[in-house]
Design a protein around this motif. Structure first.
Motif, PDB file in Angstrom:
ATOM      1  N   ARG A   1       0.830  -1.216   0.000  1.00 34.44           N
ATOM      2  CA  ARG A   1       0.000   0.000   0.000  1.00 34.44           C
ATOM      3  C   ARG A   1       0.859   1.260   0.000  1.00 34.44           C
ATOM      4  NH1 ARG A   1      -5.222  -0.540   0.464  1.00 34.44           N
ATOM      5  NH2 ARG A   1      -6.042  -2.530   1.162  1.00 34.44           N
ATOM      6  N   ALA A   2       1.867   1.271   0.862  1.00 32.28           N
ATOM      7  CA  ALA A   2       2.739   2.442   0.941  1.00 32.28           C
ATOM      8  C   ALA A   2       3.435   2.674  -0.404  1.00 32.28           C
ATOM      9  CB  ALA A   2       3.775   2.252   2.051  1.00 32.28           C
ATOM     10  N   ALA A   3       3.944   1.603  -0.992  1.00 39.66           N
ATOM     11  CA  ALA A   3       4.641   1.729  -2.277  1.00 39.66           C
ATOM     12  C   ALA A   3       3.696   2.213  -3.367  1.00 39.66           C
ATOM     13  CB  ALA A   3       5.258   0.385  -2.667  1.00 39.66           C
ATOM     14  N   TYR A   4       2.519   1.614  -3.466  1.00 42.97           N
ATOM     15  CA  TYR A   4       1.588   1.979  -4.540  1.00 42.97           C
ATOM     16  C   TYR A   4       1.096   3.414  -4.377  1.00 42.97           C
ATOM     17  CZ  TYR A   4       1.597  -2.928  -5.967  1.00 42.97           C
ATOM     18  OH  TYR A   4       1.966  -4.173  -6.408  1.00 42.97           O
ATOM     19  N   GLU A   5       0.882   3.844  -3.135  1.00 47.54           N
ATOM     20  CA  GLU A   5       0.492   5.239  -2.917  1.00 47.54           C
ATOM     21  C   GLU A   5       1.606   6.182  -3.354  1.00 47.54           C
ATOM     22  OE1 GLU A   5      -0.689   5.529   1.200  1.00 47.54           O
ATOM     23  OE2 GLU A   5      -2.518   4.365   0.841  1.00 47.54           O
ATOM     24  N   LEU A   6       2.829   5.859  -2.977  1.00 50.56           N
ATOM     25  CA  LEU A   6       3.959   6.706  -3.372  1.00 50.56           C
ATOM     26  C   LEU A   6       4.182   6.677  -4.882  1.00 50.56           C
ATOM     27  CD1 LEU A   6       6.396   5.875  -0.443  1.00 50.56           C
ATOM     28  CD2 LEU A   6       5.314   8.091  -0.903  1.00 50.56           C
ATOM     29  N   PHE A   7       4.092   5.497  -5.484  1.00 54.31           N
ATOM     30  CA  PHE A   7       4.258   5.406  -6.938  1.00 54.31           C
ATOM     31  C   PHE A   7       3.158   6.188  -7.655  1.00 54.31           C
ATOM     32  CE2 PHE A   7       6.265   0.892  -6.446  1.00 54.31           C
ATOM     33  CZ  PHE A   7       7.453   1.447  -6.013  1.00 54.31           C
ATOM     34  N   ALA A   8       1.940   6.165  -7.099  1.00 54.87           N
ATOM     35  CA  ALA A   8       0.823   6.892  -7.713  1.00 54.87           C
ATOM     36  C   ALA A   8       0.968   8.399  -7.519  1.00 54.87           C
ATOM     37  CB  ALA A   8      -0.510   6.412  -7.128  1.00 54.87           C
TER      38      ALA A   8
ATOM     39  N   ASP B   1      -6.696  -2.890  -5.364  1.00 55.06           N
ATOM     40  CA  ASP B   1      -6.820  -2.974  -6.822  1.00 55.06           C
ATOM     41  C   ASP B   1      -6.947  -1.574  -7.422  1.00 55.06           C
ATOM     42  OD1 ASP B   1      -6.831  -5.880  -7.280  1.00 55.06           O
ATOM     43  OD2 ASP B   1      -8.711  -5.838  -6.166  1.00 55.06           O
ATOM     44  N   ASP B   2      -7.761  -0.735  -6.789  1.00 58.76           N
ATOM     45  CA  ASP B   2      -7.922   0.645  -7.275  1.00 58.76           C
ATOM     46  C   ASP B   2      -6.608   1.421  -7.163  1.00 58.76           C
ATOM     47  OD1 ASP B   2     -10.616   0.138  -7.762  1.00 58.76           O
ATOM     48  OD2 ASP B   2     -11.247   0.935  -5.810  1.00 58.76           O
ATOM     49  N   LEU B   3      -5.924   1.252  -6.060  1.00 62.12           N
ATOM     50  CA  LEU B   3      -4.643   1.919  -5.852  1.00 62.12           C
ATOM     51  C   LEU B   3      -3.618   1.431  -6.888  1.00 62.12           C
ATOM     52  CD1 LEU B   3      -3.005   3.862  -4.140  1.00 62.12           C
ATOM     53  CD2 LEU B   3      -2.622   1.995  -2.510  1.00 62.12           C
ATOM     54  N   HIS B   4      -3.627   0.144  -7.161  1.00 59.25           N
ATOM     55  CA  HIS B   4      -2.740  -0.439  -8.162  1.00 59.25           C
ATOM     56  C   HIS B   4      -3.019   0.180  -9.537  1.00 59.25           C
ATOM     57  CE1 HIS B   4      -1.484  -3.685 -10.993  1.00 59.25           C
ATOM     58  NE2 HIS B   4      -0.421  -3.682 -10.207  1.00 59.25           N
ATOM     59  N   GLU B   5      -4.282   0.343  -9.881  1.00 55.49           N
ATOM     60  CA  GLU B   5      -4.654   0.958 -11.166  1.00 55.49           C
ATOM     61  C   GLU B   5      -4.168   2.403 -11.250  1.00 55.49           C
ATOM     62  OE1 GLU B   5      -5.912   0.116 -14.199  1.00 55.49           O
ATOM     63  OE2 GLU B   5      -5.427  -1.820 -13.353  1.00 55.49           O
ATOM     64  N   ARG B   6      -4.344   3.154 -10.156  1.00 54.42           N
ATOM     65  CA  ARG B   6      -3.839   4.542 -10.129  1.00 54.42           C
ATOM     66  C   ARG B   6      -2.339   4.575 -10.357  1.00 54.42           C
ATOM     67  NH1 ARG B   6      -5.172   6.993  -4.743  1.00 54.42           N
ATOM     68  NH2 ARG B   6      -3.090   7.746  -5.096  1.00 54.42           N
ATOM     69  N   MET B   7      -1.626   3.655  -9.704  1.00 51.47           N
ATOM     70  CA  MET B   7      -0.182   3.576  -9.863  1.00 51.47           C
ATOM     71  C   MET B   7       0.182   3.296 -11.322  1.00 51.47           C
ATOM     72  SD  MET B   7       2.468   0.699  -8.457  1.00 51.47           S
ATOM     73  CE  MET B   7       1.750  -0.509  -9.544  1.00 51.47           C
ATOM     74  N   LEU B   8      -0.512   2.357 -11.954  1.00 47.74           N
ATOM     75  CA  LEU B   8      -0.222   2.022 -13.350  1.00 47.74           C
ATOM     76  C   LEU B   8      -0.547   3.185 -14.280  1.00 47.74           C
ATOM     77  CD1 LEU B   8      -1.438  -1.682 -13.647  1.00 47.74           C
ATOM     78  CD2 LEU B   8       0.901  -0.839 -13.344  1.00 47.74           C
ATOM     79  N   ASP B   9      -1.613   3.918 -13.971  1.00 45.38           N
ATOM     80  CA  ASP B   9      -1.983   5.068 -14.808  1.00 45.38           C
ATOM     81  C   ASP B   9      -0.886   6.127 -14.822  1.00 45.38           C
ATOM     82  OD1 ASP B   9      -4.401   3.939 -15.511  1.00 45.38           O
ATOM     83  OD2 ASP B   9      -5.569   5.076 -14.029  1.00 45.38           O
ATOM     84  N   LEU B  10      -0.228   6.326 -13.682  1.00 48.25           N
ATOM     85  CA  LEU B  10       0.821   7.340 -13.590  1.00 48.25           C
ATOM     86  C   LEU B  10       2.172   6.844 -14.105  1.00 48.25           C
ATOM     87  CD1 LEU B  10       1.439  10.243 -12.595  1.00 48.25           C
ATOM     88  CD2 LEU B  10       2.247   9.190 -10.475  1.00 48.25           C
ATOM     89  N   ASN B  11       2.336   5.549 -14.199  1.00 48.64           N
ATOM     90  CA  ASN B  11       3.632   4.960 -14.544  1.00 48.64           C
ATOM     91  C   ASN B  11       3.499   4.023 -15.742  1.00 48.64           C
ATOM     92  OD1 ASN B  11       5.452   5.753 -12.073  1.00 48.64           O
ATOM     93  ND2 ASN B  11       3.477   5.150 -11.221  1.00 48.64           N
ATOM     94  N   PRO B  12       3.489   4.572 -16.954  1.00 51.73           N
ATOM     95  CA  PRO B  12       3.287   3.731 -18.143  1.00 51.73           C
ATOM     96  C   PRO B  12       4.321   2.620 -18.297  1.00 51.73           C
ATOM     97  CG  PRO B  12       3.636   6.046 -18.761  1.00 51.73           C
ATOM     98  CD  PRO B  12       3.652   5.974 -17.273  1.00 51.73           C
ATOM     99  N   GLN B  13       5.524   2.825 -17.771  1.00 52.91           N
ATOM    100  CA  GLN B  13       6.535   1.781 -17.868  1.00 52.91           C
ATOM    101  C   GLN B  13       6.120   0.558 -17.057  1.00 52.91           C
ATOM    102  OE1 GLN B  13       6.697   4.433 -15.910  1.00 52.91           O
ATOM    103  NE2 GLN B  13       8.303   4.328 -14.364  1.00 52.91           N
ATOM    104  N   LEU B  14       5.408   0.766 -15.952  1.00 50.49           N
ATOM    105  CA  LEU B  14       4.915  -0.358 -15.159  1.00 50.49           C
ATOM    106  C   LEU B  14       3.735  -1.027 -15.853  1.00 50.49           C
ATOM    107  CD1 LEU B  14       5.115   1.101 -11.548  1.00 50.49           C
ATOM    108  CD2 LEU B  14       6.762  -0.380 -12.726  1.00 50.49           C
ATOM    109  N   ARG B  15       2.891  -0.233 -16.494  1.00 48.83           N
ATOM    110  CA  ARG B  15       1.769  -0.800 -17.261  1.00 48.83           C
ATOM    111  C   ARG B  15       2.323  -1.698 -18.368  1.00 48.83           C
ATOM    112  NH1 ARG B  15      -3.458  -0.613 -16.562  1.00 48.83           N
ATOM    113  NH2 ARG B  15      -3.520   1.569 -15.996  1.00 48.83           N
ATOM    114  N   ALA B  16       3.407  -1.268 -19.015  1.00 48.44           N
ATOM    115  CA  ALA B  16       4.015  -2.075 -20.081  1.00 48.44           C
ATOM    116  C   ALA B  16       4.509  -3.411 -19.531  1.00 48.44           C
ATOM    117  CB  ALA B  16       5.148  -1.304 -20.738  1.00 48.44           C
TER     118      ALA B  16
END
Length: 193
Positions: A20-27, A104-119
């Motif tokens: 959670r902490a990581a995904y919030e920071l990544f987002a 899951d929602d937090l994970h999606e926010r993180m991926l939206d901000l970080n296209p390299q992770l989405r890839a």
């Protein structure tokens, strides 16, 4: 002395706190701008604890999705007797949607901000879907590299991605109907039959 069950629950809570902490920071800050020390401070653990649970920042970022992809691969490989690959995919989508939570929602926010992770997650999803294509080809008596299984795999990857990102029960119904119609078309049947 701490019981084994209590110890495992404590580890699971610590692991989720780190995620959670990581995904919030990544987002909020982005993947590249966030350090292991930042994550440790936000999760109220030591940097060493973070790396004991997740050896690399990338492994941490993809951990939630990797678990999802592993569940999908298992669902396809270990489907119930008499179930088709699409039956297993549909059951997995419904179960995954039912179990969705705020991580899951937090994970999606993180991926939206970080296209390299989405890839990176898209590559992992493609691997699982390709495994599904091999299973589907076997089911249908096709070669794994035949047009039908490849098209079905491409469509299934899009469906899984779309339903996972915008999950609603009605989307699953329409997505599976779409895939079934596509397979019927590949078999030479009219889409409406």
């Amino acid at each position: 002395m701490m019981s084994e069950g209590l110890r495992e629950r404590s580890k699971a809570r610590r692991r989720e706190a780190i995620l959670r902490a990581a995904y919030e920071l990544f987002a909020d800050r982005g993947f590249e701008a966030t350090t292991i020390a930042d994550i440790a401070a936000a999760a109220e653990v030591s940097p060493r604890t973070v790396t004991l649970y997740f050896p690399s920042k990338l492994e941490l970022a993809t951990s939630h999705f990797d678990a999802l992809a592993d569940r999908l691969a298992t669902a396809l490989r270990e489907r119930k007797e008499g179930w088709t690959t699409l039956d297993a995919l549909e059951a997995w989508l419904r179960a995954d949607l039912a179990e969705a939570d705020d991580l899951d929602d937090l994970h999606e926010r993180m991926l939206d901000l970080n296209p390299q992770l989405r890839a990176v997650t898209n590559v992992r999803l493609t691997e699982v879907i390709q495994e599904g294509a091999r299973i589907l080809a076997e089911e249908r008596g096709d070669a794994p590299d035949d047009f039908g299984p490849r098209m079905a795999a491409a469509a299934a990857a899009a469906v899984v991605s779309e339903v996972c990102h915008h999950g609603q029960e009605a989307n699953i119904d329409r997505a599976i109907a779409f895939l079934r119609a596509g397979l019927a078309t590949l078999d030479g049947e009219p889409a409406g039959s």
